[in-house]
Design a protein around this motif. Structure first.
Motif, PDB file in Angstrom:
ATOM      1  N   ASP A  55      -5.617  -1.693  -6.881  1.00  0.00           N
ATOM      2  CA  ASP A  55      -6.752  -0.802  -6.598  1.00  0.00           C
ATOM      3  C   ASP A  55      -6.193   0.587  -6.341  1.00  0.00           C
ATOM      4  O   ASP A  55      -5.149   0.727  -5.719  1.00  0.00           O
ATOM      5  N   PHE A  56      -6.906   1.595  -6.801  1.00  0.00           N
ATOM      6  CA  PHE A  56      -6.395   2.941  -6.549  1.00  0.00           C
ATOM      7  C   PHE A  56      -7.509   3.906  -6.222  1.00  0.00           C
ATOM      8  O   PHE A  56      -8.690   3.644  -6.484  1.00  0.00           O
ATOM      9  N   SER A  57      -7.128   4.983  -5.584  1.00  0.00           N
ATOM     10  CA  SER A  57      -8.077   6.079  -5.394  1.00  0.00           C
ATOM     11  C   SER A  57      -7.308   7.391  -5.424  1.00  0.00           C
ATOM     12  O   SER A  57      -6.178   7.480  -4.973  1.00  0.00           O
ATOM     13  N   TYR A  91       3.723   5.193   3.566  1.00  0.00           N
ATOM     14  CA  TYR A  91       3.053   5.637   4.793  1.00  0.00           C
ATOM     15  C   TYR A  91       3.963   5.471   6.013  1.00  0.00           C
ATOM     16  O   TYR A  91       3.496   5.065   7.074  1.00  0.00           O
ATOM     17  N   SER A 100       0.863  -1.186   0.000  1.00  0.00           N
ATOM     18  CA  SER A 100       0.000   0.000   0.000  1.00  0.00           C
ATOM     19  C   SER A 100       0.893   1.226   0.000  1.00  0.00           C
ATOM     20  O   SER A 100       1.673   1.418   0.929  1.00  0.00           O
ATOM     21  N   SER A 128      -3.606   6.880  -3.965  1.00  0.00           N
ATOM     22  CA  SER A 128      -3.327   5.694  -3.144  1.00  0.00           C
ATOM     23  C   SER A 128      -3.432   4.473  -4.041  1.00  0.00           C
ATOM     24  O   SER A 128      -4.382   4.353  -4.818  1.00  0.00           O
ATOM     25  N   VAL A 129      -2.474   3.571  -3.939  1.00  0.00           N
ATOM     26  CA  VAL A 129      -2.532   2.325  -4.707  1.00  0.00           C
ATOM     27  C   VAL A 129      -2.236   1.150  -3.777  1.00  0.00           C
ATOM     28  O   VAL A 129      -1.313   1.217  -2.952  1.00  0.00           O
ATOM     29  N   TYR A 130      -3.049   0.125  -3.911  1.00  0.00           N
ATOM     30  CA  TYR A 130      -2.883  -1.103  -3.100  1.00  0.00           C
ATOM     31  C   TYR A 130      -2.804  -2.293  -4.026  1.00  0.00           C
ATOM     32  O   TYR A 130      -3.603  -2.422  -4.966  1.00  0.00           O
ATOM     33  N   ASP A 172      -9.800  13.559   1.837  1.00  0.00           N
ATOM     34  CA  ASP A 172      -9.674  12.122   1.598  1.00  0.00           C
ATOM     35  C   ASP A 172     -11.009  11.391   1.610  1.00  0.00           C
ATOM     36  O   ASP A 172     -11.069  10.199   1.301  1.00  0.00           O
ATOM     37  N   ASN A 173     -12.069  12.063   1.963  1.00  0.00           N
ATOM     38  CA  ASN A 173     -13.391  11.439   1.846  1.00  0.00           C
ATOM     39  C   ASN A 173     -14.009  11.622   0.458  1.00  0.00           C
ATOM     40  O   ASN A 173     -15.038  11.021   0.160  1.00  0.00           O
ATOM     41  N   ARG A 194     -13.047  10.653  -2.819  1.00  0.00           N
ATOM     42  CA  ARG A 194     -12.087   9.855  -3.592  1.00  0.00           C
ATOM     43  C   ARG A 194     -12.689   9.373  -4.901  1.00  0.00           C
ATOM     44  O   ARG A 194     -13.883   9.122  -4.979  1.00  0.00           O
ATOM     45  N   PHE A 195     -11.824   9.210  -5.885  1.00  0.00           N
ATOM     46  CA  PHE A 195     -12.269   8.777  -7.204  1.00  0.00           C
ATOM     47  C   PHE A 195     -11.361   7.672  -7.726  1.00  0.00           C
ATOM     48  O   PHE A 195     -10.178   7.655  -7.435  1.00  0.00           O
ATOM     49  N   ASN A 196     -11.966   6.768  -8.477  1.00  0.00           N
ATOM     50  CA  ASN A 196     -11.130   5.742  -9.112  1.00  0.00           C
ATOM     51  C   ASN A 196     -11.528   5.539 -10.575  1.00  0.00           C
ATOM     52  O   ASN A 196     -11.389   4.449 -11.108  1.00  0.00           O
TER      53      ASN A 196
END
Lengths: 676, 676
Positions: free
Chosen positions: B67-69, B125, B45, B97-99, B76-77, B79-81
């Motif tokens: 997965d990303f946002s 992080y 992450s 963010s990418v996981y 941070d609330n 978010r778009f992907n």
């Protein structure tokens, strides 16, 4: 001793793996919202080792989660990965290599005399051999593969289904968590589901936090279970196509099986409801790990957990979820940031470790975490300033509380938590025989305690001020340091009295409005025998949430707010969690300070029961005391106590005079006539 | 500057991910054989950050591996992907963010003015923001996803197919690596394939190292490509069913595309064949990373790489494979064991870093690895004994060489490598502006150098002895420390002469029988102008392998062995690798000490060409000098040199007198008449 096989893995790795797995389930309207902190991963390649001596060859069954190879002694070119391998007689070293980059590498082996158990050792090839991790009560057959672990589910029905268009508005009657199910669907349609912890949220399609969008097709199946478990009480189900039909709606409630060992009833019906709602709130958050709240974060936070662990000792007494949570929080080395990025949260972790030992006497777990404690403490100590105090540096978040406080500089609460952390680590080091390290930490603790008093105590304010900034005292007094000083028993009787009067009971001092800090505040008041006041506060504060229709307790509650204002937080309409673990603190307050059950020595080898009615007519309850239970009844005339284990002492008061009596170990009732 | 988008990731993580991915491909007869060392994993992450300022909103295309946002500023609330996101005008901080827990999380974004490139920052992080990793020449389109990286393949045909039963015995004519293909199959059958680097191995079904077992069915396709790429020259293909038919056999040769920039030809035809076979051997091992050998380990070993890097500078000059290999070797913190578990191999890594800088002047890479150098050096320095020397402790493997030597205690070679490592780190620290750290390491190096002379030099033996044990000198002299002392230029002229005569050219001193150590031995002899002897040795030793039919050079070669004895190693019949990178050292010896091309300043900003025939009638060749090439011809009468870049100096000798002349930068030829 009967030997049996169970799955083993690199210690902590299953928990670390599960933690990352559940931590990324947080979504904001179907968009991923990963944690703010580093997510660690399991070692992907490990080796297990077991020394055996066999009189005759033995066939052993092997099952691994991952690719594996078996060889003996140093003959690493003669490797096998068959399901059944016949091991040669004689004295040999059996080695099993396991690789898995998606799930935690683990192994199960079972022969006539050779079994995977904690006599094996494991290494991640870093030249260190460790006792393996396991959960023998759960993962003890070839089929119970650790990485397939899932919580239980149970079918639940809504209490009300209202047809809206060709969709529904559904009420499940209370806050819940699980997988929504649509039954008897007909046709094809895109469908939207809007979840709400409140009615308002589920009806606000634009702003509700949790949504699902799916394409359904009854030719693929007449019922559909949504793949993500979610927190909600209400749902709006909105099909796009007019000719799409849904017969019925239900859900699979997803939960961790626990025993409701703590019980409480009293003469006050609302208090009973507060107890029940607290336990339910707490159960909803007690899952793979103890989460902060089930709707939004679904994350593991150390400060939240610190309280939750204590609630757990007065309700489920589930040791496993505590261990899982402590391992997950700590993660792996190297430490480059505080737990959850929050300075105070690193410190709560140490105190949680100590509390765990006090309540369970589980020395083995303390041993397994000792290196982790040392390296995290080194990180903390390396961040002290020249006065030996910790303050927020770089990207540290100094939290303390959601409140109008400034935490720049040397915050007294932080120093008290550091003192308690050092004291905890010092005591734990001693318990596992690290005498020299123990002395080192305990000396640091003692020095720091003196410095805290010297720096922050202001005599005419009757307590500690909140902080110093650039060497200058900020004169503002807050309840925080004073509460912790009481809870950690660092004050003499005179100072306790000052703190109680001039700070805790002083209306001019800034009020606390989060259930999180109310936990500590009310516990501190109980420490100075203010049970009656605490009862009033509980009824007022938690009762206030019930009066607003709460079926679980909230992340924050301000009685002054109105209607949907209550649901707003973090600048978004339904940002507030309506089911937050820290909202369940009445469990702890009622168990510890009303029923009065407390360990006197680790694992309740000895324990005290000192019930206080705090204004109630009567109360009764059962509390876990490690592997035993103690039943307490009290009214204004008498106290009756029964215990299923030895070591209990009943302490009762007649005015200021206290009496102590042993509680029989054979389960017979001890009755004390209070006025006698 | 034209801006273009390319994939970015957490620095080092793609390499770490790829390393674990290829490291577990080692098999022993289809059973997994994972590395002996900890395999690290990428951060699952991560967050990317980019500060932008836009005059008008801009639509940006996003593609993530994982997965990303996306969100801006601290919202941070929100978010778009989506694949295309319109970013608002103004000054904002863009966060992605990418996981991804299976592959390295990476991101590609492309707008009109906003592109993923190394102006972005990335964090796992842990409160540290770093320049991202990338490989812009390769991963620069939405389709070139880093985790899909694969080597190239090319169809190759065997030189001989012999029918055996209804199967085949196939000879591909030379050592190769890739995916075997069966063409025109008919019927259904289990099939076994036995691979061999030698004929004997492919015919020994019980003992060959690499095998494949598959069930084939022509109804699923008339040709079949085996899924694992393997090393072989010969294969036995054995169908189980009699009525199963195979029309033809071929293979997909799998390789890293490189330029054969280094070229060499001479009056000696066998030497030319040695050059060609060395380059081919080296190319086969130069892949995702530089491996030790292609049949068995397929692992990345630091000591092997140290030599390979030097060979690379005289052949392909592929900087990327060096960087990938250095990153993979180092892995992640915390350091709990030496690289590859071998003490000397940690030390070679530092020297490799220095060599990389000397040949490339790539300061950016040195900067990116500085923290890794410091933490590995700390690990090493913490393991010194009270005399400030390193010896093998705990599970450290002190390798030095496959030979009959005892490496317990203070091994002089290890101290010389530690000296060179400290010297390398000190110099690199200075280059990136860490003056204080530089001084610290250089002082340690200097102190250690004095102590090495004091402790290990025995005047009447004319060199260094092998080791001290428990404070006592072991009188045995080996070539190892003396070779390295020459190579690292730590001796005065008088001592050099002693070492040369009394150790290197002394037949009573234990002989070296691995190509690995022959690399250093022959280089050391060249350092004392023994090119003629070295040429004899090359022709004798590498020529000896060619005489035995080698098409690639071996892991070990002992001329005294007979027939299939040559193939045995590690106690198993075909344990020896017949295509081992360290077998290719003539590349380095001929390029550096015969053609005589050497950098004088980092990245060949200045360089010298001092050719020596060493007994050859004539030689000619081309060598890379960073981004340029230099062409050299020499016979007994004249030297001709051409270069495509400036900075070159030709040094020629007439007896003991040396002449230096600038090589023209415009590509015109410089001709020196030697006897003139």
């Amino acid at each position: 001793m009967k030997k049996e096989a169970y799955w083993i893995w690199y210690p902590g790795d299953w928990e670390v793996w599960l933690h990352q797995h559940v931590s990324v389930k947080r979504e904001m309207r179907q968009v991923m919202f990963p944690p703010y902190w580093r997510m660690d991963y399991h070692y992907i390649s490990v080796q297990f080792i077991y020394e055996y001596e066999l009189d005759e060859p033995e066939e052993v069954f092997f099952k691994a989660d991952g690719d594996f190879s078996v060889y003996i002694d140093d003959l690493d070119n003669g490797r096998f990965n068959d399901e059944r391998i016949t091991l040669p007689a004689g004295k040999h070293i059996l080695r099993v290599s396991v690789y898995n980059n998606e799930r935690v590498p683990s192994i199960y082996a079972k022969g006539k005399t050779i079994f995977t158990n904690d006599e094996w050792k494991v290494s991640c090839y870093d030249n260190q051999w460790k006792k393996p991790g396991s959960w023998k009560e759960v993962f003890h057959s070839p089929e119970t593969i650790p990485s397939r672990y899932q919580l239980e589910t149970k079918l639940e029905q809504p209490i009300e289904i209202e047809k809206r268009g060709n969709g529904y508005f559904v009420d499940f009657g209370k806050e819940t968590f699980g997988f929504l199910q649509l039954i008897g669907i007909k046709g094809q349609s895109e469908i939207a589901v809007y979840y709400g912890e409140s009615k308002e949220e589920a009806e606000d399609f634009e702003h509700c936090i949790l949504v699902d969008h799916e394409k359904l097709d009854s030719s693929l199946g007449e019922s559909y279970t949504f793949p993500q478990s979610r927190a909600f009480r209400y749902v709006s189900i909105v099909p796009k196509e007019k000719d799409f039909h849904i017969g019925d709606v239900s859900m699979l409630y997803e939960y961790l099986p626990v025993s409701y060992r703590g019980k409480f009833r009293s003469s006050n019906e609302q208090l009973n409801q507060i107890w029940d709602t607290s336990v339910y709130t707490f159960h909803l958050n007690t899952r793979e790990f103890i989460f902060d709240g089930i709707k939004r974060d679904r994350w593991v936070w150390s400060g939240d957990s610190y309280q939750s662990f204590l609630m757990n000792y007065y309700s489920f007494f589930d040791q496993d979820v505590v261990k899982r949570t402590l391992i997950a929080l700590r993660g792996k080395d190297p430490v480059h940031a505080h737990i959850n990025t929050i300075l105070d949260y690193s410190l709560y972790w140490f105190i949680s470790m100590y509390d765990y030992y006090v309540h369970t006497a589980d020395k083995e777990f303390i041993e397994s975490q000792y290196d982790n404690m040392v390296s995290l403490m080194k990180f903390c100590l390396d961040r002290r300033n020249e006065k030996g105090m910790m303050e927020g540096i770089e990207a540290d978040w100094v939290f303390v509380d959601w409140a109008d406080i400034d935490n720049k500089g040397e915050v007294s609460t932080i120093q008290i938590l550091l003192y308690k952390s050092l004291d905890s680590l010092g005591k734990l080091a001693k318990i596992i025989g690290k005498e020299k390290e123990s002395e080192y930490y305990l000396e640091l603790a003692e020095e720091l305690q003196l410095r805290i008093k010297e720096y922050f105590w202001v005599e005419d304010k009757g307590g500690f001020v909140h902080r110093r900034l650039d060497g200058q005292l900020d004169e503002k007094v807050t309840k925080y340091p004073n509460m912790f000083a009481l809870l950690y028993d660092t004050l003499d009787d005179a100072d306790r009295l000052k703190v109680k009067k001039q700070v805790l009971l002083n209306d001019d001092v800034q009020k606390i409005t989060t259930p999180y800090m109310r936990f500590f505040e009310l516990a501190a008041l109980c420490e100075v025998n203010e049970q009656e006041k605490v009862l009033d506060e509980i009824l007022d504060y938690w009762g206030g949430m019930l009066d607003l229709g709460a079926t679980s307790f909230w992340e924050a509650y301000d009685p002054k707010q109105k209607d949907a204002e209550h649901y707003e937080m973090y600048g978004i309409p339904y940002g507030k969690s309506l089911c937050h673990a820290w909202g369940a603190s009445p469990i702890y307050l009622l168990g510890k300070y009303f029923l009065g059950v407390k360990p006197l020595s680790p694992g309740y080898e000895t324990f005290i029961v000192e019930p206080q009615l705090g204004g109630l007519e009567w109360m009764e309850g059962t509390m876990p005391v490690a592997d035993g239970e103690v039943e307490v009844y009290m009214d204004k005339q008498q106290i009756r106590v029964k215990a299923t284990k030895s070591g209990g002492i009943l302490r009762s008061y007649n005015g200021d005079v206290s009496y102590e009596k042993e509680i029989p170990a054979d389960g017979t009732e001890l009755l004390i006539d209070i006025e006698g």
